[in-house]
Structures are given as C-alpha cells and as structure tokens.
Design a protein around this motif. Structure first.
Motif, PDB file in Angstrom:
ATOM      1  N   UNK A  66      58.820  -1.016-101.022  1.00 23.35           N
ATOM      2  CA  UNK A  66      57.677  -0.870-100.115  1.00 23.35           C
ATOM      3  C   UNK A  66      58.110  -0.506 -98.696  1.00 23.35           C
ATOM      4  N   UNK A  67      57.356   0.435 -98.097  1.00 25.46           N
ATOM      5  CA  UNK A  67      57.560   0.795 -96.692  1.00 25.46           C
ATOM      6  C   UNK A  67      56.333   0.455 -95.843  1.00 25.46           C
ATOM      7  N   UNK A  68      55.186   0.336 -96.520  1.00 18.64           N
ATOM      8  CA  UNK A  68      53.940   0.014 -95.828  1.00 18.64           C
ATOM      9  C   UNK A  68      53.109  -0.919 -96.701  1.00 18.64           C
ATOM     10  N   UNK A  69      52.087  -1.495 -96.090  1.00 17.88           N
ATOM     11  CA  UNK A  69      51.100  -2.304 -96.809  1.00 17.88           C
ATOM     12  C   UNK A  69      49.710  -1.771 -96.478  1.00 17.88           C
ATOM     13  N   UNK A  70      48.771  -1.850 -97.411  1.00 19.64           N
ATOM     14  CA  UNK A  70      47.422  -1.332 -97.129  1.00 19.64           C
ATOM     15  C   UNK A  70      46.683  -2.198 -96.107  1.00 19.64           C
ATOM     16  N   UNK A  71      45.858  -1.555 -95.290  1.00 15.08           N
ATOM     17  CA  UNK A  71      45.096  -2.290 -94.266  1.00 15.08           C
ATOM     18  C   UNK A  71      44.119  -3.275 -94.893  1.00 15.08           C
ATOM     19  N   UNK A  72      43.738  -3.035 -96.168  1.00 17.39           N
ATOM     20  CA  UNK A  72      42.783  -3.921 -96.837  1.00 17.39           C
ATOM     21  C   UNK A  72      43.342  -5.314 -97.071  1.00 17.39           C
ATOM     22  N   UNK A  92      58.246 -14.408 -95.593  1.00 18.11           N
ATOM     23  CA  UNK A  92      59.651 -14.042 -95.753  1.00 18.11           C
ATOM     24  C   UNK A  92      59.722 -12.522 -95.834  1.00 18.11           C
ATOM     25  N   UNK A  93      60.188 -11.913 -94.751  1.00 17.03           N
ATOM     26  CA  UNK A  93      60.335 -10.460 -94.694  1.00 17.03           C
ATOM     27  C   UNK A  93      61.783 -10.118 -94.341  1.00 17.03           C
ATOM     28  N   UNK A  94      62.679 -10.960 -94.821  1.00 14.68           N
ATOM     29  CA  UNK A  94      64.107 -10.772 -94.588  1.00 14.68           C
ATOM     30  C   UNK A  94      64.636  -9.594 -95.399  1.00 14.68           C
ATOM     31  N   UNK A 111      58.155 -10.789 -98.924  1.00 12.32           N
ATOM     32  CA  UNK A 111      58.395  -9.345 -98.859  1.00 12.32           C
ATOM     33  C   UNK A 111      59.876  -9.032 -98.645  1.00 12.32           C
ATOM     34  N   UNK A 112      60.744  -9.979 -98.932  1.00 13.49           N
ATOM     35  CA  UNK A 112      62.159  -9.758 -98.683  1.00 13.49           C
ATOM     36  C   UNK A 112      62.714  -8.639 -99.579  1.00 13.49           C
ATOM     37  N   UNK A 113      63.715  -7.977 -99.040  1.00 10.39           N
ATOM     38  CA  UNK A 113      64.428  -6.893 -99.731  1.00 10.39           C
ATOM     39  C   UNK A 113      63.490  -5.778-100.181  1.00 10.39           C
ATOM     40  N   UNK A 114      62.814  -5.165 -99.195  1.00 12.23           N
ATOM     41  CA  UNK A 114      62.045  -3.956 -99.432  1.00 12.23           C
ATOM     42  C   UNK A 114      62.606  -2.854 -98.531  1.00 12.23           C
ATOM     43  N   UNK A 115      61.768  -1.889 -98.145  1.00 13.03           N
ATOM     44  CA  UNK A 115      62.240  -0.747 -97.355  1.00 13.03           C
ATOM     45  C   UNK A 115      61.467  -0.617 -96.035  1.00 13.03           C
ATOM     46  N   UNK A 116      60.991  -1.748 -95.503  1.00 12.68           N
ATOM     47  CA  UNK A 116      60.202  -1.696 -94.271  1.00 12.68           C
ATOM     48  C   UNK A 116      61.087  -1.323 -93.075  1.00 12.68           C
ATOM     49  N   UNK A 117      60.695  -0.228 -92.374  1.00  7.61           N
ATOM     50  CA  UNK A 117      61.345   0.135 -91.117  1.00  7.61           C
ATOM     51  C   UNK A 117      60.605  -0.477 -89.931  1.00  7.61           C
ATOM     52  N   UNK A 118      59.299  -0.632 -90.109  1.00  4.61           N
ATOM     53  CA  UNK A 118      58.482  -1.260 -89.072  1.00  4.61           C
ATOM     54  C   UNK A 118      57.731  -2.435 -89.692  1.00  4.61           C
ATOM     55  N   UNK A 119      57.432  -3.393 -88.872  1.00  5.81           N
ATOM     56  CA  UNK A 119      56.719  -4.586 -89.334  1.00  5.81           C
ATOM     57  C   UNK A 119      55.282  -4.209 -89.703  1.00  5.81           C
ATOM     58  N   UNK A 140      53.040 -13.022-108.674  1.00  2.84           N
ATOM     59  CA  UNK A 140      54.480 -12.807-108.519  1.00  2.84           C
ATOM     60  C   UNK A 140      54.811 -11.434-109.115  1.00  2.84           C
ATOM     61  N   UNK A 141      55.155 -10.471-108.264  1.00  2.00           N
ATOM     62  CA  UNK A 141      55.436  -9.112-108.740  1.00  2.00           C
ATOM     63  C   UNK A 141      56.664  -8.548-108.040  1.00  2.00           C
ATOM     64  N   UNK A 142      57.671  -9.382-107.890  1.00  2.00           N
ATOM     65  CA  UNK A 142      58.910  -8.931-107.275  1.00  2.00           C
ATOM     66  C   UNK A 142      59.795  -8.199-108.270  1.00  2.00           C
ATOM     67  N   UNK A 143      60.665  -7.324-107.751  1.00  2.00           N
ATOM     68  CA  UNK A 143      61.659  -6.673-108.591  1.00  2.00           C
ATOM     69  C   UNK A 143      61.110  -5.671-109.574  1.00  2.00           C
ATOM     70  N   UNK A 144      59.911  -5.135-109.301  1.00  3.33           N
ATOM     71  CA  UNK A 144      59.303  -4.171-110.228  1.00  3.33           C
ATOM     72  C   UNK A 144      59.528  -2.727-109.795  1.00  3.33           C
ATOM     73  N   UNK A 145      60.125  -2.526-108.615  1.00  4.71           N
ATOM     74  CA  UNK A 145      60.537  -1.207-108.125  1.00  4.71           C
ATOM     75  C   UNK A 145      59.388  -0.254-107.819  1.00  4.71           C
ATOM     76  N   UNK A 146      58.178  -0.767-107.568  1.00  2.91           N
ATOM     77  CA  UNK A 146      57.116   0.141-107.131  1.00  2.91           C
ATOM     78  C   UNK A 146      57.175   0.292-105.610  1.00  2.91           C
ATOM     79  N   UNK A 147      56.641   1.418-105.113  1.00  5.42           N
ATOM     80  CA  UNK A 147      56.761   1.728-103.687  1.00  5.42           C
ATOM     81  C   UNK A 147      55.435   1.700-102.946  1.00  5.42           C
ATOM     82  N   UNK A 148      54.367   1.323-103.647  1.00  2.00           N
ATOM     83  CA  UNK A 148      53.060   1.313-102.995  1.00  2.00           C
ATOM     84  C   UNK A 148      52.177   0.218-103.574  1.00  2.00           C
TER      85      UNK A 148
END
Length: 439
Positions: free
Chosen positions: A255-261, A295-297, A273-281, A226-234
């Motif tokens: 977050x705007x992306x996730x690693x392929x790994x 949950x990616x709302x 993944x709710x309430x992040x900065x994703x422009x694309x799925x 559980x690492x929500x609300x920590x304000x990291x971007x990667x």
C-alpha cells in the motif's frame, strides 16, 4: 508415580476438578481414574505420550484438557464419555482422531490445532452442538464435504494448513462469527461468503490474493479484519461501509495510499499498517476519532502531519523504522506522548502564522462577513475585541477563535481555505495555501 502429587480434586466453578497440569508427568496415575465423579481433568503441559483406556471410567467428565503434551493418539474410550463438552488436545503429535468421534453428541468445543492431521474425520461434522472447531496448523490439504451440517458453529479456525480454497459449506453456517482461513495458499474467497451475515472477525493473512477481497466489503457486521501479507496494493473505497470495524490489519502489503472513505470508520480503534510502501503519512488517519493504536512502522515516511494531534485518544503510536525528519528524532524516541504534544504545538504555530499572514493582506471590512459566516455573535466579537493586539485586526482574532474551536474536518486549514473560496475570498484562500507560507 503419584508421590508428591496432590490427587485431591477441588470444586472449581461448581465442577469437581483435578488439575495435574505442568507436573512433568510421563503418565497419568491410575488412581485418577478411580475418581469417578470427576468432571474436569487437566493434564496439560506435561510429557504424556498416551492416555490410558481407563479414562472411560470417568463417565461424568465434562472437560478434558490434554494439550501441550507428546500424544500420538487418543484412547478409543474417549468416545464413550457422553457428557464431554470441551476437548482440548492441541499442541500434540496426533495424526488422527478416534473412530466414532460423532458419539460425543454434547461436544461444543473441539480444539486440535498444532498436530499432524492430514484430514478432518467426517464424524466431526455429525456433532450437532459443536460451536468452536479449531484445526489450524495441521497438514490439511482438503476438507471433506459436510461442514455445513454444523449449524451451531460460531468459530472456525483452519489457518496454517495447505488448503487452496475455503471449504465448501462454510458460507452456509448461519451462526458463524469468527472465521480464520489464512495463512493458506488460497487465491480468492468464495462469492457467497457474503451470506455470513453475522460474522464479526475475519482473518485472511498471508493468502495469495491478487487484490483486496472485495466480497469482504459487504460484510456489514465485521468488527475485526486481518488481511496482512496478501500483497495487494490498493484498498477499495467501499471499505468505508464497514461501520462496525474496530480493528484493521493491513500490514506487510504494498500500500502507498488509503482511501478517503476510511474517515467513515468512526469505531476504528486499532490500525496496523507496518511494512507497506507509504512514502507519505495517510492523512485520512487523522480523521479517526477513537483510534487508540497505530502501527505504521517499517515504511518510508519522512514526516508526520501536524493534524495527527487531533487523534487525541491515540496512546500507542509506532513509527519506528521510518526515515522520519519531522518530528525530530529526539522527540520520536520519547514515545507517543511526546510526539503528540509536539504535533499539537506545531499545529498551533501553523494557525497563528497563517492568520498573521492573512491579516497583513486583508481589508478590515472583509473580515466581518467572514466572522459572521462562521457563526460568531456580536457579543462574542465585542468580548474578543478587548484582547486583540493593536497591530492585528480584531476580526482576524474573531475568526481565529471561532474556527479553532471547531472539531474534526472543520478545524483543518484546507477546510478554512475552502470556506474562504466559498465566500469568494479567492486571494485570501491563495494566501492560506501551503505554497505561500512555511509550516
């Protein structure tokens, strides 16, 4: 006071038990303390402001549940209950614990969360059999040294306090399986958290990390993070090393992306993944074979990829509060089943469209080596040829059938495109590129 109350104990799970919970009690009837064989006493969810010292007469008491009351203190006599193994006094107004708490040598669970404690009494660290300690949601700003003495501790909950660091000694607990440290104004995890070689659940939400806590990536036994609300971007690439992870919560970050790994996380069932900065799925989510809940709302996603239909165990998908235009709104409003059915249908259209475009531009002889390279036998080719329409080369259908039966990465259009390039069919691969056809 005892009028209308049933003070007759019952044997529950082999223990003589008296359940007086949720009775509106402002005090415990004195008759209760005459039941000297009592092993379990439940007076939770009442309006008690105190417990009388006469509780010391219940020398066989094994479990005391007094949570969700108005207690401001505990009787000193509690420390004389030598057989007590479970003490639940959470959700009260306690500012301290009785002096001599260390006398409860058989205590295995101590739950005092949601009180007014400003410190953990050092005596708690002298409880050799303690397995669960919950002091969350108090007013703790420091921990006295000594927590490393609790060598049997399996679960430690210190969240919702005012701690600025993880207490010294926590990383020396060899049996710790669950550690909850956030929310707290903690800026980093200690480097030796990697010594927790048996940890299964780590909760660090709403801590003040500058970046994803990289020490976590070495906790190979981790099952829940559980690492929500920590304000990291990667999220680092090495998150793919957490092979046992089945729950991952990264909500309310940047977050705007996730690693392929992340595609290596074959046991991942729940993703938040709710309430992040994703422009694309994030397409990598389509590669999680056992994902059941996503949950990616509350993002900025306009389109779901058709490849998501391959996550066929996904039963709970939340894409609300996104500016989605695909699937159409009426489909999304019908829920997960309708969304997945729509994406599957659209994916099938994409496959046929792509192959029909290819069939127009490909010489018939080029398809034979391609079909064979995909593993199609002569018998299969002959069988399929019967059903091939006259206006489409049968080799196209042979390739299509074999390819579409593949699973995972092998079934993606990009995988087919790469396969064509490997066979030096560059023009064919160009025709499969999304820029050459409408999908």
């Amino acid at each position: 006071m005892a009028a209308g109350l049933n003070l007759q104990p019952q044997t529950v799970n082999g223990r003589l038990t008296l359940d007086l919970s949720n009775q509106g009690l402002t005090s415990i009837p004195e008759e209760v303390f005459d039941i000297t064989d009592l092993e379990v006493l439940d007076v939770s969810k009442n309006i008690l402001t105190s417990i009388p010292e006469t509780i010391g007469r219940l020398q066989k008491l094994y479990r005391l549940e007094a949570h969700a009351n108005m207690l401001t203190s505990l009787p000193q006599a509690i420390v004389t209950l030598q057989k007590l193994t479970h003490l639940y006094v959470y959700r009260n107004k306690l500012a301290n614990l009785p002096h001599g708490i260390e006398k409860l040598q058989k205590l295995t669970e101590l739950s005092i969360f949601d009180n007014q404690l400003t410190e953990v009494p050092p005596g708690v660290y002298l409880l050799p059999n303690l397995e669960v300690l919950d002091v969350s949601n108090n007013k703790l700003s420091t921990f006295p040294p000594g927590v490393e003495k609790l060598q049997k501790l399996r679960e430690l909950y210190i969240h919702d306090n005012q701690l600025t660091e993880v207490p010294s000694g926590v990383c020396s607990l060899p049996n710790l399986e669950k550690l909850s440290v956030g929310p707290n104004p903690i800026r980093r995890l200690p480097n030796d958290v990697t010594r927790l070689t048996g940890i299964k659940s780590l909760s660090v939400p709403d801590c003040q990390f500058d970046e994803f806590p990289r020490q976590v990536l070495q906790l190979k036994t981790l099952e829940k993070l559980y690492a929500g609300g920590c304000k990291f971007d990667k999220v680092p690439d090495k998150v793919g090393n957490l092979q046992h992870l089945w729950l991952l919560s990264l909500s309310n970050n940047l977050l705007r992306t996730l690693p392929s790994t992340m595609s290596h996380l074959h046991n991942l069932r729940q993703v938040y993944l709710w309430k992040n900065k994703f422009d694309t799925f994030p397409e990598v989510l389509c590669e999680l074979p056992v994902m059941e809940k996503l949950d990616i709302s509350n993002n900025n996603i306009t389109r779901l990829p058709t490849a998501l239909h391959r996550a066929d165990k996904l039963k709970d998908l939340d894409v609300s509060v996104n500016p989605l235009t695909y699937p159409p709104q009426d489909v999304c409003e019908q829920g997960t089943g309708a969304i997945m059915a729509f994406l599957k249908q659209e994916a099938e259209k994409e496959v046929l469209q792509a192959f029909n475009r290819l069939s127009v531009r490909v010489k018939q002889t080029q398809w034979k080596p391609l079909a064979r390279s995909l593993g199609l036998s002569n018998t299969e080719m002959s069988a399929i040829k019967v059903f091939a329409p006259d206006d489409v080369p049968d080799q196209v259908y042979q390739t299509l059938v074999q390819w579409s039966e593949k699973e995972g990465e092998a079934a993606t259009l990009s995988a087919l495109e790469q396969h064509l390039r490997d066979l030096d069919f560059q023009q064919l691969a160009d025709q499969l590129s999304p820029t050459h056809w409408v999908g």
